[in-house]
Scaffold this motif. Structure first.
Motif: not given
Length: 316
Positions: A215, A219, A236-237, A239-242, A291, A294-295, A298
């Motif tokens: 990722y 990115s 989740p990455q 969305a995190e890295y667009d 989601e 992602a938690r 993180a």
């Protein structure tokens, strides 16, 4: 192993069957059941394992936490030998990696799970439930390339994997990041090449050891940047890295999760297992599993993620 807890001294024969939803006075009773729960070695598996452990623990089981058992081969071997009693597995992953069947990207997900269950009956292993989400392989474009090609627009001309193959063929400077397992597995790069008729040249591949390393490279936040990368579609990455995920036009397989459990454990409380698995998977839409993943990614403790989930969705 990070938790073994004894609750109640009842024998397995005293387990009380229920098909009601979990929570409240109708919660399934697992008192007297001892079960070891394992998982494969990536974030979503840790999350699913933690949720199951939390639910079983609340409903009276003696649970041994063997999360992070290993890769699919190691975890499956642990299930077959009885080192663990249960773990979450994906229908196409089992069919391709365990039973060495040819994958079918266009197959109905329910048929895939039924086929895996049929094959595993001879091994004394049950398949319980099936998720609506599918954690499948895919390719994603870097933010700049995604803005240009808009792969996720909802129209008949959406940028799909055939379009990606054409783009890579037309633009030889584009680099592609993949993990080494993607190149080795029968349901990875081989399916992209078969489905699109295009083989990415070796000198345009950046090969890393794990999906987590991919990722940052695509990115633009890391060194050795790539334009396209292999992803797991519930990571989740994304969305995190667009990143923009390319549409999967029946190229990669479907991966729906089920609980795989040894008959010896399942038959002690079949109705209870059916109920708790149905409630867990019924609450896990694609967006919700992303989601939760992602938690975990993180750094939030898995125990807390699982406790929140069970309290909100099972303890009603």
């Amino acid at each position: 192993m990070r938790r073994t807890r004894f609750i109640a001294a009842l024998g397995a024969a005293a387990l009380v069957a229920t098909t009601s939803a979990c929570g409240g006075d109708d919660a399934p009773d697992f008192s007297g059941l001892e079960v070891t729960v394992g998982s494969r070695d990536f974030t979503e598996q840790y999350v699913l394992s933690a949720i199951l452990i939390e639910a079983l623990d609340r409903y009276g089981a003696t649970v041994t936490d063997a999360t992070d058992t290993g890769d699919i081969a190691t975890t499956r071997a642990a299930l077959e030998t009885g080192d663990i009693d249960a773990y979450w597995e994906y229908n196409s992953a089992a069919l391709v990696e365990v039973f060495e069947e040819e994958g079918d990207p266009a197959a109905d997900p329910g048929d895939l799970t039924d086929r895996a269950a049929e094959l595993d009956a001879a091994n004394g292993i049950e398949w319980v439930g099936r998720s609506s989400f599918s954690n499948t392989y895919g390719f994603a474009l870097s933010p700049g390339l995604g803005a240009e090609h808009q792969p996720n627009r909802y129209d008949p001309d959406a940028f799909d994997l055939d379009d990606l193959a054409e783009l890579l063929d037309d633009e030889p400077d584009l680099m592609v990041c993949v993990e080494d397992a993607f190149l080795e597995r029968a349901d990875g790069m081989a399916l992209f090449e078969e489905g699109t008729g295009y083989a990415i040249p070796d000198d345009r591949l950046v090969v890393v050891d794990s999906i987590g390393e991919v990722y940052p490279l695509v990115s633009g936040r890391g060194s050795g940047d790539c334009d396209v990368a292999e992803v797991f579609t519930t990571d989740p990455q994304i969305a995190e890295y667009d990143l923009d995920v390319v549409e999967n036009n029946d190229v990669f397989l479907t991966y729906n999760a089920s609980l795989t459990i040894r008959d010896e454990a399942y038959e002690q409380a079949p109705d209870q297992f059916d109920a708790v698995v149905d409630d867990i998977l019924g609450a896990l839409s694609t967006q919700r599993i992303i989601e939760l993943n992602a938690r975990a990614a993180a750094g939030e403790p898995l125990d807390q993620i699982a406790a929140d989930f069970v309290t909100e969705f099972l303890d009603d």
